[in-house]
Design a protein around this motif. Sequence first.
Motif, PDB file in Angstrom:
ATOM      1  N   MET A   1       8.107  93.354  40.379  1.00 25.56           N
ATOM      2  CA  MET A   1       9.507  93.374  39.976  1.00 25.56           C
ATOM      3  C   MET A   1       9.960  91.965  39.628  1.00 25.56           C
ATOM      4  O   MET A   1       9.848  91.042  40.441  1.00 25.56           O
ATOM      5  CB  MET A   1      10.379  93.945  41.086  1.00 25.56           C
ATOM      6  CG  MET A   1      10.090  95.393  41.422  1.00 25.56           C
ATOM      7  SD  MET A   1      10.329  96.519  40.025  1.00 25.56           S
ATOM      8  CE  MET A   1      12.051  96.252  39.665  1.00 25.56           C
ATOM      9  N   VAL A   2      10.470  91.801  38.390  1.00 29.01           N
ATOM     10  CA  VAL A   2      10.938  90.509  37.904  1.00 29.01           C
ATOM     11  C   VAL A   2      12.395  90.643  37.498  1.00 29.01           C
ATOM     12  O   VAL A   2      12.739  91.462  36.640  1.00 29.01           O
ATOM     13  CB  VAL A   2      10.093  90.018  36.708  1.00 29.01           C
ATOM     14  CG1 VAL A   2      10.538  88.620  36.286  1.00 29.01           C
ATOM     15  CG2 VAL A   2       8.608  90.021  37.058  1.00 29.01           C
ATOM     16  N   ASP A   3      13.276  89.856  38.118  1.00 24.55           N
ATOM     17  CA  ASP A   3      14.686  89.836  37.748  1.00 24.55           C
ATOM     18  C   ASP A   3      14.868  88.887  36.570  1.00 24.55           C
ATOM     19  O   ASP A   3      14.501  87.705  36.652  1.00 24.55           O
ATOM     20  CB  ASP A   3      15.551  89.369  38.917  1.00 24.55           C
ATOM     21  CG  ASP A   3      15.929  90.514  39.838  1.00 24.55           C
ATOM     22  OD1 ASP A   3      15.525  91.653  39.550  1.00 24.55           O
ATOM     23  OD2 ASP A   3      16.620  90.271  40.841  1.00 24.55           O
ATOM     24  N   THR A   4      15.442  89.402  35.476  1.00 25.10           N
ATOM     25  CA  THR A   4      15.654  88.599  34.277  1.00 25.10           C
ATOM     26  C   THR A   4      17.127  88.566  33.927  1.00 25.10           C
ATOM     27  O   THR A   4      17.888  89.480  34.270  1.00 25.10           O
ATOM     28  CB  THR A   4      14.868  89.166  33.085  1.00 25.10           C
ATOM     29  OG1 THR A   4      15.402  90.447  32.723  1.00 25.10           O
ATOM     30  CG2 THR A   4      13.394  89.322  33.433  1.00 25.10           C
ATOM     31  N   ALA A   5      17.548  87.506  33.219  1.00 23.05           N
ATOM     32  CA  ALA A   5      18.939  87.380  32.786  1.00 23.05           C
ATOM     33  C   ALA A   5      19.226  88.264  31.580  1.00 23.05           C
ATOM     34  O   ALA A   5      20.379  88.578  31.296  1.00 23.05           O
ATOM     35  CB  ALA A   5      19.250  85.921  32.455  1.00 23.05           C
ATOM     36  N   TYR A   6      18.181  88.696  30.881  1.00 25.93           N
ATOM     37  CA  TYR A   6      18.367  89.444  29.637  1.00 25.93           C
ATOM     38  C   TYR A   6      18.084  90.933  29.778  1.00 25.93           C
ATOM     39  O   TYR A   6      18.512  91.724  28.947  1.00 25.93           O
ATOM     40  CB  TYR A   6      17.459  88.868  28.542  1.00 25.93           C
ATOM     41  CG  TYR A   6      16.026  88.664  28.978  1.00 25.93           C
ATOM     42  CD1 TYR A   6      15.092  89.688  28.929  1.00 25.93           C
ATOM     43  CD2 TYR A   6      15.607  87.424  29.457  1.00 25.93           C
ATOM     44  CE1 TYR A   6      13.787  89.493  29.341  1.00 25.93           C
ATOM     45  CE2 TYR A   6      14.296  87.226  29.874  1.00 25.93           C
ATOM     46  CZ  TYR A   6      13.398  88.261  29.808  1.00 25.93           C
ATOM     47  OH  TYR A   6      12.106  88.061  30.237  1.00 25.93           O
ATOM     48  N   GLY A   7      17.396  91.359  30.861  1.00 26.20           N
ATOM     49  CA  GLY A   7      17.055  92.778  30.979  1.00 26.20           C
ATOM     50  C   GLY A   7      17.173  93.344  32.374  1.00 26.20           C
ATOM     51  O   GLY A   7      16.703  94.444  32.633  1.00 26.20           O
ATOM     52  N   GLY A   8      17.808  92.587  33.298  1.00 23.91           N
ATOM     53  CA  GLY A   8      17.916  93.057  34.674  1.00 23.91           C
ATOM     54  C   GLY A   8      16.559  93.060  35.364  1.00 23.91           C
ATOM     55  O   GLY A   8      15.691  92.230  35.056  1.00 23.91           O
ATOM     56  N   SER A   9      16.349  93.977  36.290  1.00 21.43           N
ATOM     57  CA  SER A   9      15.081  94.087  37.011  1.00 21.43           C
ATOM     58  C   SER A   9      14.063  94.836  36.161  1.00 21.43           C
ATOM     59  O   SER A   9      14.298  95.973  35.764  1.00 21.43           O
ATOM     60  CB  SER A   9      15.287  94.818  38.343  1.00 21.43           C
ATOM     61  OG  SER A   9      16.117  94.069  39.192  1.00 21.43           O
ATOM     62  N   ILE A  10      12.941  94.188  35.886  1.00 25.80           N
ATOM     63  CA  ILE A  10      11.902  94.772  35.040  1.00 25.80           C
ATOM     64  C   ILE A  10      10.658  95.028  35.887  1.00 25.80           C
ATOM     65  O   ILE A  10      10.100  94.107  36.482  1.00 25.80           O
ATOM     66  CB  ILE A  10      11.548  93.837  33.872  1.00 25.80           C
ATOM     67  CG1 ILE A  10      12.770  93.608  32.976  1.00 25.80           C
ATOM     68  CG2 ILE A  10      10.395  94.407  33.058  1.00 25.80           C
ATOM     69  CD1 ILE A  10      12.520  92.646  31.835  1.00 25.80           C
ATOM     70  N   PRO A  11      10.205  96.299  35.986  1.00 31.37           N
ATOM     71  CA  PRO A  11       8.946  96.579  36.682  1.00 31.37           C
ATOM     72  C   PRO A  11       7.758  96.356  35.745  1.00 31.37           C
ATOM     73  O   PRO A  11       7.745  96.840  34.617  1.00 31.37           O
ATOM     74  CB  PRO A  11       9.094  98.054  37.072  1.00 31.37           C
ATOM     75  CG  PRO A  11       9.992  98.638  36.032  1.00 31.37           C
ATOM     76  CD  PRO A  11      10.913  97.520  35.584  1.00 31.37           C
ATOM     77  N   VAL A  12       6.778  95.625  36.214  1.00 28.47           N
ATOM     78  CA  VAL A  12       5.602  95.303  35.404  1.00 28.47           C
ATOM     79  C   VAL A  12       4.360  95.820  36.118  1.00 28.47           C
ATOM     80  O   VAL A  12       4.169  95.555  37.318  1.00 28.47           O
ATOM     81  CB  VAL A  12       5.484  93.782  35.176  1.00 28.47           C
ATOM     82  CG1 VAL A  12       4.261  93.465  34.307  1.00 28.47           C
ATOM     83  CG2 VAL A  12       6.748  93.227  34.533  1.00 28.47           C
ATOM     84  N   ASP A  13       3.545  96.561  35.407  1.00 31.60           N
ATOM     85  CA  ASP A  13       2.278  97.033  35.953  1.00 31.60           C
ATOM     86  C   ASP A  13       1.348  95.830  36.131  1.00 31.60           C
ATOM     87  O   ASP A  13       1.035  95.123  35.165  1.00 31.60           O
ATOM     88  CB  ASP A  13       1.651  98.056  35.001  1.00 31.60           C
ATOM     89  CG  ASP A  13       0.431  98.742  35.600  1.00 31.60           C
ATOM     90  OD1 ASP A  13      -0.107  98.235  36.606  1.00 31.60           O
ATOM     91  OD2 ASP A  13       0.020  99.783  35.062  1.00 31.60           O
ATOM     92  N   MET A  14       0.907  95.586  37.373  1.00 25.54           N
ATOM     93  CA  MET A  14       0.077  94.412  37.638  1.00 25.54           C
ATOM     94  C   MET A  14      -1.234  94.453  36.861  1.00 25.54           C
ATOM     95  O   MET A  14      -1.827  93.396  36.578  1.00 25.54           O
ATOM     96  CB  MET A  14      -0.194  94.294  39.139  1.00 25.54           C
ATOM     97  CG  MET A  14      -0.919  93.025  39.545  1.00 25.54           C
ATOM     98  SD  MET A  14       0.026  91.505  39.191  1.00 25.54           S
ATOM     99  CE  MET A  14       0.804  91.224  40.775  1.00 25.54           C
ATOM    100  N   LYS A  15      -1.703  95.639  36.481  1.00 21.76           N
ATOM    101  CA  LYS A  15      -2.931  95.732  35.694  1.00 21.76           C
ATOM    102  C   LYS A  15      -2.774  95.108  34.314  1.00 21.76           C
ATOM    103  O   LYS A  15      -3.773  94.788  33.662  1.00 21.76           O
ATOM    104  CB  LYS A  15      -3.359  97.190  35.557  1.00 21.76           C
ATOM    105  CG  LYS A  15      -3.760  97.852  36.871  1.00 21.76           C
ATOM    106  CD  LYS A  15      -4.155  99.295  36.667  1.00 21.76           C
ATOM    107  CE  LYS A  15      -4.532  99.959  37.979  1.00 21.76           C
ATOM    108  NZ  LYS A  15      -4.907 101.390  37.794  1.00 21.76           N
ATOM    109  N   GLN A  16      -1.522  94.948  33.863  1.00 22.43           N
ATOM    110  CA  GLN A  16      -1.258  94.364  32.549  1.00 22.43           C
ATOM    111  C   GLN A  16      -0.965  92.870  32.616  1.00 22.43           C
ATOM    112  O   GLN A  16      -0.691  92.249  31.593  1.00 22.43           O
ATOM    113  CB  GLN A  16      -0.077  95.086  31.881  1.00 22.43           C
ATOM    114  CG  GLN A  16      -0.245  96.587  31.751  1.00 22.43           C
ATOM    115  CD  GLN A  16      -1.491  96.961  30.993  1.00 22.43           C
ATOM    116  OE1 GLN A  16      -1.828  96.341  29.977  1.00 22.43           O
ATOM    117  NE2 GLN A  16      -2.202  97.989  31.476  1.00 22.43           N
ATOM    118  N   VAL A  17      -1.004  92.286  33.832  1.00 21.55           N
ATOM    119  CA  VAL A  17      -0.683  90.878  34.009  1.00 21.55           C
ATOM    120  C   VAL A  17      -1.936  90.029  33.840  1.00 21.55           C
ATOM    121  O   VAL A  17      -2.978  90.296  34.457  1.00 21.55           O
ATOM    122  CB  VAL A  17      -0.048  90.639  35.397  1.00 21.55           C
ATOM    123  CG1 VAL A  17       0.172  89.151  35.630  1.00 21.55           C
ATOM    124  CG2 VAL A  17       1.275  91.393  35.504  1.00 21.55           C
TER     125      VAL A  17
END
Length: 336
Positions: free
Chosen positions: A44-60
């Motif tokens: 979970m990444v909090d951003t100023a432009y999109g709020g809380s964004i869930p990211v699949d760790m397999k794509q990191v």
Amino acid sequence: MFPKALLCVAATCAMSNAFADTVWLKNGDRITGTIKVFDGGKLMVDTAYGGSIPVDMKQVKTLETDQPLLVRQDAYDSEMAKALKPADDGKVILANGDAPKTVELASIQQLMKPKPLVQDLSWKGNIDAALDFKRAETDTDDYNLAFKTTARHGRWRHTADGEYNRETEDGVTGTDNWGLEYSLDRFITDQWFWQGRLNYKHDNIEDIRRQRTVGTGPGYQFWDDELGAFSLGGLLNRTDYTFSDGRKENFYSMAVKWDYNRYLVGKTVEFFTTGELGRPLSNVADYNLDAEVGLRYKVTEWASLNLKYEKDLITGTTNGNDLDSSRYTAGFGVTW
């Protein structure tokens, strides 16, 4: 003056970017913001432009942060990293002073901000309140207060919840009850756990005045992450009833218990349902159901509006003192 102003703005932007966490994806994209937590396969990444964004760790591909994080690579051991630094594809560097360590992203099970006392403590909960006052030919006062909180540390999970209901019409009380429940889960694996629980209900109006249930049994956690959780459990219960005329009954029963919640629309709306369906092993009653379903809308980071439907049903009792209660509530609350 104008060039100096531009220089200050550029320096400020550069400083803000320097302090921002960065996540590089395998497709070449980059996300900047604040890493909040990694659990259940989602970062979970909090951003100023999109709020809380869930990211699949397999794509990191790799990531970077200057904030201290607790890094767990298995169910028992965790270590504090003062910072995370980017590394080769699929890896990250745990910066710990003079002893940095490179680990595979796939080996990390959890990332979270450390707590002051118990570093791997995870605590969440909510309090919901519904009030309705009507003054007309018929005066009515309705109150509903409910809470639920869950704390997890290592292999242990504690859950406590309670509710109070009261309805009066022209000074005559038609509903007056409260209930409390506490459950303790011990995780055997990442999904399987064993639960023990104690439930108590008190009703000043219905024929069944007091219900006390002690139960234990296995459960399975399908998922538990920043976007929600879902678990099922099977319980062997011992239940004691006390009726309005002073009589008492007790029996054993088998029950299925569920707990589900899911965040939608960027974690703005939460759908939730909890409940238990049981059947006595004797002929005391046919079955009993205690369930709720609802929606919670987050107005701010901590304040919310809620809409709930509750059902409490006991059928087929030997003395005919069945219970069939339904309730709709709408109110406000706080979450954490």
